[in-house]
Design a protein around this motif. Structure first.
Motif, PDB file in Angstrom:
ATOM      1  N   ASP A 172       0.835  -1.215   0.000  1.00 22.42           N
ATOM      2  CA  ASP A 172       0.000   0.000   0.000  1.00 22.42           C
ATOM      3  C   ASP A 172       0.862   1.254   0.000  1.00 22.42           C
ATOM      4  OD1 ASP A 172      -2.354  -1.396  -0.086  1.00 22.42           O
ATOM      5  OD2 ASP A 172      -2.736  -1.290   2.079  1.00 22.42           O
ATOM      6  N   SER A 173       1.972   1.237   0.734  1.00 26.82           N
ATOM      7  CA  SER A 173       2.860   2.403   0.759  1.00 26.82           C
ATOM      8  C   SER A 173       3.450   2.659  -0.623  1.00 26.82           C
ATOM      9  CB  SER A 173       3.993   2.194   1.764  1.00 26.82           C
ATOM     10  OG  SER A 173       3.504   2.129   3.080  1.00 26.82           O
ATOM     11  N   ILE A 174       3.825   1.595  -1.301  1.00 27.64           N
ATOM     12  CA  ILE A 174       4.362   1.746  -2.654  1.00 27.64           C
ATOM     13  C   ILE A 174       3.292   2.263  -3.601  1.00 27.64           C
ATOM     14  CG2 ILE A 174       5.382   0.522  -4.612  1.00 27.64           C
ATOM     15  CD1 ILE A 174       6.638  -1.425  -2.579  1.00 27.64           C
ATOM     16  N   LEU A 175       2.081   1.729  -3.496  1.00 28.36           N
ATOM     17  CA  LEU A 175       0.978   2.182  -4.349  1.00 28.36           C
ATOM     18  C   LEU A 175       0.691   3.659  -4.156  1.00 28.36           C
ATOM     19  CD1 LEU A 175      -1.508  -0.821  -3.987  1.00 28.36           C
ATOM     20  CD2 LEU A 175      -0.331  -0.127  -6.069  1.00 28.36           C
ATOM     21  N   ASP A 176       0.567   4.091  -2.902  1.00 30.26           N
ATOM     22  CA  ASP A 176       0.246   5.491  -2.617  1.00 30.26           C
ATOM     23  C   ASP A 176       1.358   6.427  -3.082  1.00 30.26           C
ATOM     24  OD1 ASP A 176      -2.166   4.832  -1.513  1.00 30.26           O
ATOM     25  OD2 ASP A 176      -1.500   4.955   0.574  1.00 30.26           O
ATOM     26  N   SER A 177       2.608   6.025  -2.877  1.00 29.74           N
ATOM     27  CA  SER A 177       3.727   6.910  -3.170  1.00 29.74           C
ATOM     28  C   SER A 177       4.056   6.986  -4.656  1.00 29.74           C
ATOM     29  CB  SER A 177       4.975   6.461  -2.397  1.00 29.74           C
ATOM     30  OG  SER A 177       4.757   6.556  -1.006  1.00 29.74           O
ATOM     31  N   ILE A 178       3.864   5.885  -5.370  1.00 26.97           N
ATOM     32  CA  ILE A 178       4.255   5.847  -6.780  1.00 26.97           C
ATOM     33  C   ILE A 178       3.084   6.147  -7.708  1.00 26.97           C
ATOM     34  CG2 ILE A 178       5.286   4.457  -8.610  1.00 26.97           C
ATOM     35  CD1 ILE A 178       7.169   5.203  -6.266  1.00 26.97           C
ATOM     36  N   TRP A 179       1.921   5.603  -7.394  1.00 24.75           N
ATOM     37  CA  TRP A 179       0.777   5.811  -8.282  1.00 24.75           C
ATOM     38  C   TRP A 179      -0.154   6.929  -7.817  1.00 24.75           C
ATOM     39  CZ3 TRP A 179       3.132   1.085  -8.274  1.00 24.75           C
ATOM     40  CH2 TRP A 179       3.374   0.496  -9.522  1.00 24.75           C
ATOM     41  N   GLY A 180      -0.050   7.343  -6.564  1.00 25.07           N
ATOM     42  CA  GLY A 180      -0.866   8.444  -6.081  1.00 25.07           C
ATOM     43  C   GLY A 180      -2.207   7.986  -5.547  1.00 25.07           C
ATOM     44  N   TYR A 181      -2.951   8.954  -4.996  1.00 24.24           N
ATOM     45  CA  TYR A 181      -4.200   8.647  -4.321  1.00 24.24           C
ATOM     46  C   TYR A 181      -5.391   8.514  -5.270  1.00 24.24           C
ATOM     47  CZ  TYR A 181      -1.764   9.733   0.003  1.00 24.24           C
ATOM     48  OH  TYR A 181      -0.876   9.736   1.033  1.00 24.24           O
ATOM     49  N   ASP A 182      -5.354   9.181  -6.420  1.00 23.81           N
ATOM     50  CA  ASP A 182      -6.504   9.190  -7.311  1.00 23.81           C
ATOM     51  C   ASP A 182      -6.564   7.970  -8.223  1.00 23.81           C
ATOM     52  OD1 ASP A 182      -7.248  11.528  -6.235  1.00 23.81           O
ATOM     53  OD2 ASP A 182      -6.672  12.804  -7.922  1.00 23.81           O
ATOM     54  N   TYR A 183      -5.467   7.241  -8.320  1.00 25.78           N
ATOM     55  CA  TYR A 183      -5.438   6.065  -9.186  1.00 25.78           C
ATOM     56  C   TYR A 183      -4.780   4.940  -8.423  1.00 25.78           C
ATOM     57  CZ  TYR A 183      -4.051   2.902 -12.925  1.00 25.78           C
ATOM     58  OH  TYR A 183      -3.859   1.794 -13.698  1.00 25.78           O
ATOM     59  N   GLN A 184      -5.537   3.852  -8.217  1.00 23.94           N
ATOM     60  CA  GLN A 184      -5.027   2.764  -7.414  1.00 23.94           C
ATOM     61  C   GLN A 184      -5.023   1.458  -8.190  1.00 23.94           C
ATOM     62  OE1 GLN A 184      -3.624   2.705  -4.586  1.00 23.94           O
ATOM     63  NE2 GLN A 184      -4.019   4.693  -3.706  1.00 23.94           N
ATOM     64  N   PRO A 185      -3.871   1.021  -8.710  1.00 27.30           N
ATOM     65  CA  PRO A 185      -3.785  -0.323  -9.270  1.00 27.30           C
ATOM     66  C   PRO A 185      -3.842  -1.341  -8.137  1.00 27.30           C
ATOM     67  CG  PRO A 185      -1.624   0.666  -9.194  1.00 27.30           C
ATOM     68  CD  PRO A 185      -2.597   1.726  -8.721  1.00 27.30           C
ATOM     69  N   THR A 186      -3.870  -2.599  -8.472  1.00 26.98           N
ATOM     70  CA  THR A 186      -3.931  -3.632  -7.442  1.00 26.98           C
ATOM     71  C   THR A 186      -2.550  -3.930  -6.889  1.00 26.98           C
ATOM     72  OG1 THR A 186      -3.620  -5.438  -9.021  1.00 26.98           O
ATOM     73  CG2 THR A 186      -5.880  -4.661  -8.674  1.00 26.98           C
ATOM     74  N   ALA A 187      -2.531  -4.615  -5.743  1.00 21.51           N
ATOM     75  CA  ALA A 187      -1.261  -5.012  -5.148  1.00 21.51           C
ATOM     76  C   ALA A 187      -0.485  -5.918  -6.093  1.00 21.51           C
ATOM     77  CB  ALA A 187      -1.506  -5.717  -3.822  1.00 21.51           C
ATOM     78  N   ARG A 188      -1.216  -6.642  -6.927  1.00 21.40           N
ATOM     79  CA  ARG A 188      -0.555  -7.523  -7.887  1.00 21.40           C
ATOM     80  C   ARG A 188       0.315  -6.730  -8.863  1.00 21.40           C
ATOM     81  NH1 ARG A 188       1.843 -12.220  -8.294  1.00 21.40           N
ATOM     82  NH2 ARG A 188       1.838 -13.013 -10.442  1.00 21.40           N
ATOM     83  N   THR A 189      -0.093  -5.488  -9.161  1.00 20.83           N
ATOM     84  CA  THR A 189       0.706  -4.633 -10.042  1.00 20.83           C
ATOM     85  C   THR A 189       2.087  -4.395  -9.434  1.00 20.83           C
ATOM     86  OG1 THR A 189      -1.287  -3.522 -10.827  1.00 20.83           O
ATOM     87  CG2 THR A 189       0.802  -2.399 -11.202  1.00 20.83           C
ATOM     88  N   VAL A 190       2.128  -4.127  -8.133  1.00 22.25           N
ATOM     89  CA  VAL A 190       3.409  -3.932  -7.450  1.00 22.25           C
ATOM     90  C   VAL A 190       4.255  -5.196  -7.555  1.00 22.25           C
ATOM     91  CG1 VAL A 190       4.526  -3.466  -5.242  1.00 22.25           C
ATOM     92  CG2 VAL A 190       2.445  -2.243  -5.857  1.00 22.25           C
ATOM     93  N   ASP A 191       3.638  -6.343  -7.307  1.00 26.12           N
ATOM     94  CA  ASP A 191       4.374  -7.611  -7.375  1.00 26.12           C
ATOM     95  C   ASP A 191       4.988  -7.820  -8.756  1.00 26.12           C
ATOM     96  OD1 ASP A 191       3.587  -8.078  -4.777  1.00 26.12           O
ATOM     97  OD2 ASP A 191       1.878  -9.325  -5.335  1.00 26.12           O
TER      98      ASP A 191
END
Length: 230
Positions: free
Chosen positions: A179-198
């Motif tokens: 979640d920290s990676i998602l928020d910091s890299i993709w931002g709050y308005d666009y949320q890919p899935t955790a699988r995207t990070v993996d």
């Protein structure tokens, strides 16, 4: 401590608070305004090193706030934040006196980089130069020029891969949640899935690990996220 005073002019509460929290974590002193009138009052009465100015704010638009403070001789650097992505809006923002322009959604990592770049460019930065060429496993990475080399040969990394690698390096030897990676890299308005990070982590392992099937740098912390060993 950076000892820099920033003003966020943003009427969306979650966005305002998210940016504020991250700026304060980076060591900035932060003030906020919810509309154009409040922004003008605070800018006139206070001294800021940089202003993050949303365009679509109540009472007075961000463009008009910028024009008014420039007319008053206030040269504080301004980065426009807006959902508008049309080229003409960017032109209007820059011609009204803005120094940079970011279209939502944006990553917090990119925002922090833009802030530091504007502060350096306008002579408002008191930060020492940081090392931008680093060795990470098999790669030599230059984060300023977005270049990566392995055994003298260029290695292609996407912009997102550079951002994730920089974020992991900034939080080296710590456990970082997806979640920290998602928020910091993709931002709050666009949320890919955790699988995207993996998937991005798997691609980075192929490029930095000697044996990607037995990683020694990008370690999985099961149920949480990853640890970047450096």
């Amino acid at each position: 401590m950076l000892n820099k005073h920033l003003l966020i002019v943003e009427d969306e509460p979650d966005m305002q608070q998210g940016i504020k929290d991250n700026l304060e974590f980076e060591g900035y002193t932060v003030d906020v305004a919810d509309d154009g009138e409040m922004a003008l009052k605070k800018i006139t009465n206070g001294e800021f090193d940089l202003i993050l100015l949303d365009v679509m704010i109540p009472k007075i638009s961000g463009f008009d706030v910028c024009k008014q403070i420039r007319h008053r001789g206030i040269e504080t650097p301004i980065i426009f934040l807006t959902a508008k992505g049309e080229e003409i809006d960017k032109v209007i923002g820059l011609e009204s006196g803005g120094d940079d322009y970011m279209t939502k959604p944006f990553s917090l990592r990119e925002l922090m980089a833009r802030i530091k770049a504007v502060l350096r460019r306008t002579g408002n930065s008191n930060q020492p130069e940081v090392e931008t060429l680093v060795t990470i496993g098999k790669l030599e990475v230059n984060f300023d020029n977005y270049l990566a080399v392995s055994d003298g040969q260029p290695v292609k990394l996407t912009a997102k891969e550079f951002e994730i690698l920089r974020y992991l390096l900034d939080h080296k030897n710590s456990t970082i949640s997806r979640d920290s990676i998602l928020d910091s890299i993709w931002g709050y308005d666009y949320q890919p899935t955790a699988r995207t990070v993996d998937n991005f982590i798997l691609k980075l392992r192929q490029k930095i690990e000697t044996d990607p099937n037995h990683p020694e740098i990008l370690i999985t912390v099961h149920g949480i996220g990853y640890r970047f060993v450096y």
